[in-house]
Enzyme design. Structure first.
Site, PDB file in Angstrom:
ATOM      1  N   CYS A  65      84.311   8.957  23.119  1.00  0.00           N
ATOM      2  CA  CYS A  65      84.326   9.920  21.993  1.00  0.00           C
ATOM      3  C   CYS A  65      83.805   9.294  20.694  1.00  0.00           C
ATOM      4  O   CYS A  65      82.973   9.888  20.000  1.00  0.00           O
ATOM      5  CB  CYS A  65      85.727  10.469  21.793  1.00  0.00           C
TER       6      CYS A  65
ATOM      7  N   HIS B 245      82.225  17.083  21.425  1.00  0.00           N
ATOM      8  CA  HIS B 245      82.865  15.783  21.624  1.00  0.00           C
ATOM      9  C   HIS B 245      82.600  15.307  23.060  1.00  0.00           C
ATOM     10  O   HIS B 245      82.102  16.066  23.903  1.00  0.00           O
ATOM     11  CB  HIS B 245      84.370  15.882  21.372  1.00  0.00           C
TER      12      HIS B 245
ATOM     13  N   HIS C  94      91.401  10.329  19.523  1.00  0.00           N
ATOM     14  CA  HIS C  94      90.222  11.107  19.938  1.00  0.00           C
ATOM     15  C   HIS C  94      89.576  11.723  18.706  1.00  0.00           C
ATOM     16  O   HIS C  94      90.256  12.067  17.728  1.00  0.00           O
ATOM     17  CB  HIS C  94      90.627  12.208  20.924  1.00  0.00           C
TER      18      HIS C  94
END
Length: 236
Positions: free
Chosen positions: A145, A209, A197
């Site tokens: 990510c 993402h 994240h």
């Protein structure tokens, strides 16, 4: 007293004559009376017929307007909003000039086609779409990510970013979800008490993402999973 035959006969003749006259007079009187009744009846019937006819005519006239009002057949001049007309023309031109990638991402984000205008951004997403997730990866064979966010921001917005999601969280200016704009960062706390994240906000609560399950993909902040772990957003 006894009357002779010569005297009685003339007397009878005179009496009969008077009776005949009286009968004729009676007949004439009765005929005159009947004539008067008939005449008077005609006179009385005529006005009533005239009145009823007039009443019917009056009712007929009352039921129909005899005065014709003049209606203005000329249409009012419409005041057209020039700005609206220009916007419609401009939007139509933009729609005709729109490319396939704009239609695709407008549908994915559920926004108008003309709202998808950052070609550099969406070309980058298109090139990386579906790239699998790999912790620490930075290539199209696998990327995580923070690696995806750093690569996108450096390529599209020419920013020299580095670091993981927790490091990026310390570099942004906090924004509420209602203030987020295209290019802002969104952060999540998944199975940890710290930021774990990160993604990039697009439009209409959608963000792109590198997910662990599907790789590079567009998701919705309103989905129960992401809503549960959403930690906030910020702008660089």
């Amino acid at each position: 007293m006894y009357f002779s035959e010569n005297f009685a006969r003339p007397l009878m003749i005179r009496v009969k004559g008077h009776l005949v006259k009286l009968s004729i007079c009676a007949l004439s009187l009765s005929s005159c009376a009947s004539l008067k009744k008939t005449t008077s009846g005609k006179k009385n019937n005529t006005p009533s017929t005239t009145v009823s006819t007039q009443q019917k005519r009056v009712e007929f006239i009352d039921g129909i307007s005899t005065h014709h009002s003049r209606t203005n057949t000329s249409k009012p001049v419409e005041k057209r909003d020039i700005s609206i007309s220009r916007n419609i023309t401009r939007n139509s031109a933009n729609l005709e000039a729109a490319q396939s990638w704009q239609f695709k991402y407008a549908q994915l984000l559920d926004v108008a086609v003309e709202d998808i205008s950052n070609q550099r951004l969406y070309n980058f997403i298109e090139e990386w779409w579906g790239t699998p997730y790999r912790l620490g990866g930075k290539t199209k064979s696998g990327i995580d990510c923070s690696g995806f966010v750093n690569t996108l921001m450096n390529t599209v917005y020419q920013l020299g970013l580095s670091g993981n999601s927790a490091d990026l969280y310390t570099q942004v200016k906090r924004k509420s979800i209602k203030e987020l704009q295209e290019g802002d960062l969104v952060f999540f706390k998944i199975h940890h008490r710290r930021i774990s994240h990160v993604g990039i906000y697009l439009e209409n609560d959608k963000f792109v993402h590198a997910s662990t399950s599907a790789g590079v993909i567009i998701s919705d902040l309103n989905e129960p999973y992401w809503k549960k772990y959403f930690a906030g957003g910020g702008r660089l």
